[in-house]
Design a protein around this motif. Structure first.
Motif, short mmCIF file in Angstrom:
data_model
loop_
_atom_site.label_atom_id
_atom_site.label_comp_id
_atom_site.label_asym_id
_atom_site.label_seq_id
_atom_site.Cartn_x
_atom_site.Cartn_y
_atom_site.Cartn_z
N ASN A 21 0.83 -1.22 0.00
CA ASN A 21 0.00 0.00 0.00
C ASN A 21 0.86 1.26 0.00
OD1 ASN A 21 0.50 -0.97 2.83
ND2 ASN A 21 -0.25 1.09 3.25
N TRP A 28 -4.53 -2.81 -6.63
CA TRP A 28 -3.08 -3.02 -6.71
C TRP A 28 -2.78 -3.30 -8.19
CZ3 TRP A 28 -6.20 -4.78 -2.84
CH2 TRP A 28 -5.82 -4.54 -1.51
N TRP A 32 -10.46 5.90 3.12
CA TRP A 32 -9.27 5.07 3.41
C TRP A 32 -8.22 5.90 4.12
CZ3 TRP A 32 -9.58 -0.05 2.62
CH2 TRP A 32 -10.55 -0.53 1.75
N GLN A 58 -4.48 5.67 6.57
CA GLN A 58 -3.35 4.79 6.87
C GLN A 58 -3.25 4.49 8.36
OE1 GLN A 58 -0.25 6.77 4.50
NE2 GLN A 58 0.48 4.69 4.16
N ALA A 75 -1.02 -0.07 6.58
CA ALA A 75 -2.10 -0.55 5.72
C ALA A 75 -3.11 0.57 5.65
CB ALA A 75 -2.72 -1.81 6.32
N TYR A 76 -4.06 0.43 4.75
CA TYR A 76 -5.16 1.39 4.71
C TYR A 76 -6.38 0.76 5.36
CZ TYR A 76 -2.98 4.95 1.83
OH TYR A 76 -2.19 5.97 1.39
N PHE A 107 -0.25 0.94 -5.85
CA PHE A 107 -1.47 0.86 -5.05
C PHE A 107 -2.32 2.10 -5.34
CE2 PHE A 107 -3.84 1.76 -1.13
CZ PHE A 107 -4.54 0.57 -0.98
N ASP A 134 -3.57 -4.00 2.58
CA ASP A 134 -2.13 -3.91 2.82
C ASP A 134 -1.36 -4.21 1.54
OD1 ASP A 134 0.38 -3.87 3.88
OD2 ASP A 134 -0.01 -5.19 5.56
#
Lengths: 310, 1209
Positions: free
Chosen positions: B995, B1071, B1041, B1043, B1057-1058, B1000, B1201
């Motif tokens: 991510n 992705w 989203w 982090q 990760a988000y 991403f 992630d």
């Protein structure tokens, strides 16, 4: 010397409504009745006299004091009972009168106490002296109202519509109270639209309509002005409605033929009728309906809802 | 007379009506009940957070009166508008109005009536406050505080609010409109504008700094008189103004005119007071600018060194008269004709002499230039005698601190405290070097930095004449004599101080102190408390005879731990007014709170952790505090040592010993770093917060630290190296680490990152130089960056020199150079004796370089090996630094016996524990190192601290669950270094998109829940500007989203990760990868194993409660050792694998595009393992390929992630 002299009194409210028009009156001691329908300008005149309202024009002197410039002295001289008096609900009758006595500048406390006690006895409220105003009956409240006007023994008492909403017994009692007071070399201005209130008590009457004084004199003069204008007739029940549309009918008593009616009219053409001696009520109707109507100016201040039907 | 009686009757009737109104009765009753509840809560020793209110004579009534003020303000609006409503009922009013009184009498009477009603309520509240204060609060009782608050807070607010309400009510006929306006106004002043513009709009005095001190009273009385007087007068102006708006025909034009004039006069006076107040504030800024300009003008003049200084000082009232005999030496290369000295601008020099001859001098602001008759040649000396008098102008203090910070009041909860930096008053004197109370050569440190700081080691003699009854405290043990010459001031006491060592600075404190002292090992330990303030020693009566022994133990263990000895013959703890404030500086870790031989403790120890001995002395409370891990860092570390004894079994002596230890450790010997944590164990440590009932956060912004460390280093050693102005700070930070705590760095700040993470993030894009120039960030003070960076410099030097005994050598070097400036040559020769290093380049790069190294750890394993016929425990791992910046990592290994800080503080407590196994590994740029560590005992876990690096999180912990035997494998202790060769992307057939990678893709931001944001904004206590949300944020996941960082996430340097709140599936992340060849690929996603992380996070939380940092392991060690510190700790089980609790719920919905169509694959996380989890095998074309994941999830949130494509051969 007259107690109160009113010269050229005019009052216009914001928005241009004129409540009083060039009123001239001289009021001496005794009870003075201010009679007129709702909206005639009585309350405006009363509030001006009670220093609550500033007149637009004209001059008033009270016992020689200029109402505009000597308000403090005038206020000392006058007692005022407004139309719907109420005290602070959380103060007892005694506390309220004590407050008013202080405002009137009555010192010392002992003097105030004995004065209040006497007044409470005079108006028949002594027993209820510790009761909160919120718990007094309508008549008692009104008596408390008159009690507060008596504080300081004012020369002039201004009483606005004092009997409205009272039961007949309280009304009589109230009239008698005022009548007693009027015998003490006081000037009592009693404003009312109930003729009965003044017929038995006032030595002089002014009739106000649409802001003008249309009569100023004794009750006898008022009655005599309507002489020859009051008729008694027997009418058929079926004709009554038609007659009512033509004449002010003072009373209609059912009789063997139908109704025995009493009307005010310059001339009665509907059948046989007897001219009868007018009483004050007849005279009042006469003035309101026949005499003054023709003279009413086009911009007269007549709040429609306040115009009481006869 | 009659007029007054009329007013009084109107007032009496109004008051009677108010007392009989239910609105008033209910409101007053509720106010009284609420305030009594607050009083009872605050006096209860259960709530350590409220210690300050039980300790300061001024705090308890202040809190109550502040709350009362707000309640009363609201009531005044309601009651005030009610009176207007009542008066609009013409049937009643007209009866009243027809009577003979003036309008002004009526309004005044009404005003006084309402005022009197509130006065009665206030008196009842005050009486209740005084009774509870006097009988239950234990804090000293000061009637002056009550009078001051009523006069300066309650009265002006009430008069103003009543005036405003009556005025508006007279102006606007609608009661609802008056309500709306006044209530909005109240909200506005309380919540928004109150603290701004120098509190000029703070009608309630809620934000205005006010606090009564037993030492100096309010400390800002004149300012308060101006500000609050303006409100009082303005309230009166509004009241008088209302008489002119009254809707009644007046009867006395003269009275009306008088009222009008009074309104105008009061308004004018209010404006004058307010403008004088504001003018003073703005003049302060102008003054500071002028002082700084004067310094700049004088900066070029060379400064001489002060060899000795004989000071005679006599404070009288608010002024002092003094003389200073200076012996100056010219250590510069050129002759000196103009002698540059600095002295506080409030002190005016009356005479300068050399021997008997007068010298010409010029004094502008703080700069004093004395013309020598002949130039002083290099190496030459001159004696200068200076007579001066005046008072201290505090505006000239802390010229390096920005105005916004200076203007912000010192704060505890909603108690705003005025700041004082120096005091000269009849009953108390506080003079520290910052105030420039004696002439010193050159410019003050604040004006020199970042040029080299000047620090002379001077032989001082100080003679202080004080009115009888006052006790002076300064450096050195005084000789006292009484002077009975009867002057106007009566008899005097003379104190003569002759410190036994040269000192860089001198302070003077005088007050009505009661002192207690003891001599241990030739050092006199003194405790100076204001008369009536000793609520402490009675709590320690059972161990009174042991105190010297206790002090000896603590001192010895501290000296052993630090490696430096205490250099003076005296050590004093001196109580100072609560208003006395100090700040962190950029050139030293020491603050004005700490002077050689002296630590200034705030009044009743209020900003100190563990000062509430009474609460701590309650076995239940103390045991509770220890077990619940809620205590301050020091507290719980102590808890690590003593907690095992258990609250229930501990006798009074044990508890008292614990209280002393706790107080000393958490304040003097091992306090929290700035930005530390709450002191539920009693009070505050650093910028701190403690929780009171109902989750109320009782915090403080005080930076005050009472660490005695400067006595061992900062005041004894000074690097006189112009090119390296921060070397001294770095050296302090590094040596301090031997006794300090990392808790501050580990603590999560506001959002989802630690202080250290924040520092790293900042240093990615900024050099230390830039940090100093820009002043850091609001949430990240430069001093925190300096502390972390500072440590790193010496760690780097140590690692580069490769000297195992670096610390011992350094400490010896420091001891050898005490009380003298250390020149650059000495430092260079010290380094040369240890190895090869380009110090200049190292310091330069450390100061100016941006960017950070990053480290990747691989293959961490532990197993048993046979080494020299003994079973030992091998820990092995590989660490790579693929970046072009060199760096250092620290590896701490916990063995079954003990660990890190816990063990160390245990040592401090005299308990036995083994030293931690710690390695510092230098990681040059683009290097890989295989590291082996051999241990005698089985390792329980390791904490790897990447220090200043790109790694997020910067510190992580790995538990070791078992150590299998590996027969035949050789033991290995050391490092094998090889160059880092980056693997070509996809070389191993794997293509990973994290991510953090460009492959991403996030969808555009959608709508956010404004209400939730507003609520968050309202209650956010930290203005954190972190890019990451905290784990706690998952309780209420974000709409878009965001982090989140966690050690168990996938990432090269940043393990993030988000996360997003679950949605309908329309919101997708993707992705994308550029595959070189078509073929069958297995696609995996990285299952973030949040459950496992939560397991570890649990350990982390336990650690945070336990004081963070090394105590982190406390959480881990809890279950093993059975100690109470681990109560909140997580599992010591393996972090991953089947044991991990699965707290990340639901299913992941992937959309894979292959063969021209899109296929939805749903992975049920219940079946998944943490780590790489297969989505499926797909035939994919060469070129860009894409896999998407929707926000659809059956549970609250969804995480995104990393994804991996692995070609099938």
């Amino acid at each position: 010397m007259q107690s109160i002299e009113i010269k050229g009194l005019t009052h216009s409210y914001k928005g241009g409504k004129t409540a009083l028009r060039n009123v001239d009156l001289e009021i001496g001691s005794g009870m003075f009745g201010l009679l007129g329908p709702n909206g005639a300008g009585k309350t405006t005149l009363i509030r001006i006299l009670a220093t609550l309202l500033k007149p637009t024009e004209g001059r008033i002197t009270i016992d020689g004091l200029d109402l505009q410039h000597q308000r403090k002295k005038v206020r000392l001289l006058t007692g005022y009972l407004p139309q719907e008096f109420s005290s602070f609900p959380r103060l007892s009758a005694w506390e309220f009168l004590d407050y008013i006595a202080c405002l009137k500048g009555i010192r010392p406390r002992q003097k105030r106490m004995s004065l209040i006690e006497k007044i409470l006895e005079d108006v028949g409220l002594f027993e209820a002296r510790d009761r909160k105003a919120g718990h007094l009956s309508g008549g008692m409240k009104r008596r408390l109202g008159i009690a507060q006007t008596l504080i300081g023994d004012p020369r002039i008492m201004i009483v606005d519509e004092p009997t409205v909403g009272l039961d007949p017994e309280e009304r009589v009692r109230f009239r008698n109270l005022l009548s007693d007071l009027s015998r003490q070399d006081k000037t009592i201005i009693l404003s009312t639209h109930i003729v009965g209130d003044i017929s038995s008590t006032c030595s002089r009457i002014a009739l106000l309509d649409l802001g003008r004084v249309i009569f100023d004199g004794t009750p006898a003069d008022l009655a005599s002005a309507a002489r020859g204008k009051v008729w008694r007739a027997d009418v058929d029940a079926l004709d009554l409605d038609a007659i009512k549309t033509k004449y002010p009918v003072i009373s209609a008593v059912p009789s063997v033929r139908g109704y025995e009616i009493r009307v005010v009219a310059n001339r009665y053409d509907e059948g046989p009728a007897d001219s009868v001696e007018p009483n004050l009520e007849d005279a009042y109707i006469y003035f309101m309906r026949l005499h003054a109507a023709a003279a009413a100016p086009p911009d007269a201040f007549v709040p429609s809802e306040e115009r009481s039907p006869l | 007379m009659s007029a007054i009686l009329t007013v009084s009757m109107i007032a009496r009737t109004e008051a009677r009506l108010i007392f009989r109104s239910w609105a008033f009765r209910i409101f007053a009753g509720m106010t009284l009940a609420a305030l009594v509840l607050v009083m009872v809560t605050m006096t209860s020793p259960t709530y350590a957070a409220f210690y300050f209110s039980r300790a300061l004579s001024g705090a308890f009534p202040l809190i109550i009166l502040k709350l009362l003020n707000v309640f009363q303000g609201l009531m005044a609006v309601i009651i005030g508008t009610d009176f207007l409503k009542r008066d609009r009922r013409t049937d009643t009013t007209e009866v009243i109005y027809a009577h003979p009184f003036a309008n002004a009498q009526y309004i005044l009477g009404k005003f006084l009536g309402i005022f009197a009603s509130f006065a009665v309520l206030d008196l009842v509240v005050l009486a209740a406050t005084a009774v509870i204060h006097f009988f239950f609060s234990r804090s000293p009782f000061a009637a002056g505080a009550y009078l001051a608050y009523v006069g300066l807070l309650t009265l002006p607010t009430l008069v103003f609010m009543l005036g405003l309400t009556i005025f508006l009510g007279s102006l606007i006929r609608s009661q609802a409109a008056v309500y709306l306006i006044t209530i909005s106004y109240i909200f506005l002043t309380l919540a928004i504008v109150g603290p701004r513009w120098n509190y000029i709009l703070d009608v309630f005095g809620f934000h205005t700094p006010v606090l009564y001190s037993d030492f100096i009273g309010l400390g800002n009385g004149a300012e308060l008189l101006l500000l609050r007087g303006a409100y009082l007068l303005f309230g009166l102006a509004l009241t008088f103004g209302a008489t002119m708006l009254m809707k009644r025909l007046g009867q006395s034009p003269a009275v009306g005119r008088t009222a009008g004039l009074a309104a105008v006069a009061c308004a004018a006076a209010a404006v004058i007071l307010a403008s004088t107040y504001l003018g003073g504030k703005s003049a302060d800024h102008g003054f500071r600018t002028a002082v700084k300009a004067e310094s700049r003008n004088a900066a070029a003049i060379p400064a001489m060194d002060l060899e000795s200084c004989d000071l005679k000082i006599a404070p009288r009232g608010t002024k002092l008269t003094a003389s200073a005999d200076l012996s100056l030496v010219n250590n510069g290369p050129a002759p000196v004709k103009t002698i540059l000295l600095s002295l506080n601008p409030g002190l005016r020099v009356t005479e300068c002499k050399n021997e008997a001859a007068a010298l010409a001098f010029e004094q502008r602001y703080q700069v004093l230039k004395v013309e020598a008759r002949e130039a002083v040649a290099p190496g030459g000396r001159i004696r200068v005698s200076i007579a001066y008098a005046g008072t201290i102008d505090e505006r000239a203090c802390y010229l390096d601190i920005d105005d916004a910070k200076l203007d912000a009041a010192l704060r505890i909860w909603f108690v705003a405290i005025p700041k004082r930096y120096a005091v000269v008053s009849p009953e108390f004197v506080q003079l520290t070097p910052e105030s420039g109370w004696y002439p010193r050569p050159g410019l003050p440190e604040s004006e020199l930095f970042p040029a080299a700081i000047k620090r002379d080691y001077t032989r001082f003699t100080l003679t202080v004449s004080l009115p009888e009854g006052l006790t002076a405290v300064s450096q050195g043990i005084p000789e006292t004599s009484r002077d009975d010459r009867v002057g106007r001031a009566g008899s005097e006491t003379r104190f003569v101080f002759k410190p036994e060592t040269p000192l860089p600075r001198l302070s003077l404190t005088a007050g009505r102190y009661v002192q207690k002292s003891t001599v241990v090992d030739g050092v006199r330990y003194g405790l100076y408390l204001l008369a009536g303030h000793d609520r402490f020693t009675p709590q320690l009566k059972d161990i009174a005879p042991e105190i010297p022994q206790l002090i000896k133990q603590i001192k010895d263990s501290y000296e052993v731990l630090l490696g430096l000895n205490y250099p003076y013959r005296q050590f004093c703890l001196v109580e100072t007014p609560i208003q006395f404030t100090s700040y962190d500086r950029h050139w030293t870790m020491s603050q004005e709170q700490v002077q050689p031989q002296i630590v200034f403790l705030p009044e009743m120890g209020v900003f100190c952790s563990g000062a509430d001995l009474r609460a701590g002395g309650n076995p239940g409370a103390a045991g509770g505090a220890r077990a619940a891990s809620g205590g301050g860092g020091g507290t719980t570390r102590t808890g690590g040592g003593t907690g095992a004894r258990g609250g229930a079994q501990a006798g009074p002596k044990d508890i008292q010993r614990m209280l002393v230890n706790r107080f000393i450790q958490s304040n003097l010997t091992a306090p929290q770093a700035a930005g530390g944590f709450a002191g539920a164990g009693g009070g505050f440590a650093g910028a701190a917060r403690a929780t009171a009932p109902l989750g109320i956060q009782v915090d403080s912004n005080s930076e005050a630290r009472f660490d005695i460390f400067p006595d061992f280093l900062a005041f004894t050693s000074h690097y006189d190296i112009a090119a390296w102005p921060l070397f001294g700070y770095a050296s302090e930070a590094y040596v301090h680490e031997r006794v300090g705590s990392q808790a501050g760095a580990i603590m999560r700040i506001g959002q989802g990152t630690t202080v250290q993470d924040e520092i790293n993030k900042y240093l990615m894009d900024h050099s230390l130089e830039e940090a100093l120039l820009s002043g850091g960030r609001a949430t990240l003070p430069v001093t925190q960056i300096l502390q972390e960076k500072g440590k790193t410099l010496l760690i780097l030097i140590r690692a580069k020199l490769g000297a195992e005994d670096f610390d011992d050598k350094l400490l010896k070097f420091l001891k050898d150079h005490r009380f003298q400036p250390i020149p650059r040559a000495a430092v260079e020769s010290f380094a040369a004796g240890l190895g090869r290093i380009d110090l200049d380049a190292t310091v330069e790069a450390w100061f100016r370089d941006k960017g950070l190294p990053g480290f990747m750890f691989d293959d961490i394993q532990t197993y048993r090996v046979i080494d020299k016929e003994k079973t030992k425990f091998q820990v092995k791992f590989t660490v790579s630094n693929p970046t072009d910046k060199e760096g250092v990592i620290k590896v701490n290994l916990a063995t079954q016996a003990g660990f890190g800080g816990g063990a160390r503080s245990g040592g401090g407590m005299g308990a036995s524990a083994s030293a931690p196994e710690t390695r510092t590994i230098l990681m040059p740029a683009k290097t890989v190192k295989d590291v082996g560590i051999l241990l005698e005992r089985a390792p329980a876990m390791t904490t790897i601290d990447t220090a200043i690096s790109r790694n997020l999180p910067g510190v992580f912990t790995l538990p070791f669950s078992n150590q299998p035997t590996k027969p035949g494998v050789k033991a290995f202790d050391g490092e094998v270094t090889r160059p880092y060769i980056p693997a070509a992307i996809g070389a191993d057939g794997e293509y990973i998109v994290d991510n953090e990678d460009p492959g991403f893709k996030l969808p555009p931001k959608g709508k956010e829940n404004w209400l939730r944001n507003a609520v968050r904004g309202l209650f956010a206590t930290d203005a954190g500007n972190s890019d990451y949300i905290s784990v706690a944020g998952l309780v209420n996941p974000p709409d878009n989203w965001e982090q989140i960082v966690m050690q168990s996430f996938y990432g090269r340097f940043v393990r993030s990760a988000y996360v997003k709140k679950s949605g309908t599936g329309t919101n997708k992340v993707a992705w994308t990868v550029d595959l070189p060849a078509a073929g069958t690929y297995n696609i995996y996603f990285y299952y973030e194993g949040l459950g496992a992380a939560m397991g570890r996070g649990g350990a982390m939380r336990g650690a945070m409660g336990a004081g963070g940092g090394r105590a982190m392991v406390g959480g881990q060690a809890g279950p093993q050792g059975g100690g109470p510190g681990g109560a909140g700790g997580g599992s010591a089980q393996g972090a991953r694998g089947p044991n991990a609790a699965r707290m990340q719920p639901g299913k992941k919905h992937f959309l894979v595009r292959h063969g021209g169509k899109t296929e939805e694959i749903v992975v049920d996380l219940k079946e998944a393992q943490a780590g790489w989890t297969l989505i499926g095998g797909f035939q994919l074309d060469a070129g860009e390929n894409r896999i998407e994941m929707t926000d659809r999830n059956e549970e609250r949130f969804v995480l995104a992630d990393a994804v991996k494509w692995v070609i099938q051969k």
